[in-house]
Design a protein around this motif. Structure first.
Motif, PDB file in Angstrom:
ATOM      1  N   PHE A   1      -3.424  -2.956  -2.117  1.00 45.66           N
ATOM      2  CA  PHE A   1      -3.746  -3.561  -3.409  1.00 45.66           C
ATOM      3  C   PHE A   1      -3.992  -2.489  -4.465  1.00 45.66           C
TER       4      PHE A   1
ATOM      5  N   HIS B   1      -1.266  -2.711  -7.280  1.00 41.64           N
ATOM      6  CA  HIS B   1      -1.737  -3.425  -8.459  1.00 41.64           C
ATOM      7  C   HIS B   1      -2.519  -2.549  -9.430  1.00 41.64           C
TER       8      HIS B   1
ATOM      9  N   GLN C   1       0.102   1.258  -9.782  1.00 38.12           N
ATOM     10  CA  GLN C   1       1.367   0.892 -10.413  1.00 38.12           C
ATOM     11  C   GLN C   1       1.140   0.455 -11.852  1.00 38.12           C
ATOM     12  N   TYR C   2       0.070  -0.281 -12.116  1.00 39.86           N
ATOM     13  CA  TYR C   2      -0.224  -0.710 -13.483  1.00 39.86           C
ATOM     14  C   TYR C   2      -0.472   0.491 -14.392  1.00 39.86           C
TER      15      TYR C   2
ATOM     16  N   SER D   1       9.353  -1.715  -9.184  1.00 40.33           N
ATOM     17  CA  SER D   1       8.349  -1.988 -10.223  1.00 40.33           C
ATOM     18  C   SER D   1       8.939  -2.862 -11.322  1.00 40.33           C
TER      19      SER D   1
ATOM     20  N   TYR E   1       6.455 -11.190 -12.465  1.00 40.19           N
ATOM     21  CA  TYR E   1       5.125 -11.566 -12.945  1.00 40.19           C
ATOM     22  C   TYR E   1       5.170 -12.147 -14.349  1.00 40.19           C
TER      23      TYR E   1
END
Length: 118
Positions: free
Chosen positions: A13, A17, A20-21, A91, A98
């Motif tokens: 996670f 999340h 990567q963000y 990505s 998303y």
């Protein structure tokens, strides 16, 4: 079994999340470097999940052949290398998944675009 999954999922996670963000401005660029970094990030995250799952189940004395849980790591690395060579950027795929427009957004955009602009 659930605690093994939770222990393995938390680093996954964080990598997918959170890291990567933070790295999206770099990872969403077109080109070989961005796709290689994105594939490497996903490969590390998935491999780490498999390895920590293996460690968790390996600690249980009544389970046999838990080494099978690390076998997918070879496949993950092979697929990541192949994806990087063909410039597949996971990505970009995840971000478009998303933030893809919903059906309602598409319908309201079509209705608004068809209106008479007087």
């Amino acid at each position: 079994a659930f605690d093994v999954h939770c222990n393995a999922y938390f680093p996954f996670f964080l990598l997918i999340h959170v890291a990567q963000y933070v790295g999206l401005p770099l990872l969403l660029r077109p080109g070989f470097v961005a796709s290689t970094l994105s594939c490497a990030l996903w490969a590390v995250a998935l491999s780490h999940y498999c390895y920590v799952t293996f460690l968790g189940y390996n600690a249980l004395p009544f389970l046999r052949h838990t080494e099978y849980l690390v076998y997918p790591i070879g496949l993950i690395l092979f697929l990541a290398l192949g994806a990087a060579l063909v410039r597949l950027n996971p990505s970009r795929a995840i971000v478009s998944f998303y933030f893809a427009p919903t059906f309602e957004d598409l319908v309201t955009d079509d209705v608004n675009n068809d209106a008479d602009p007087r």
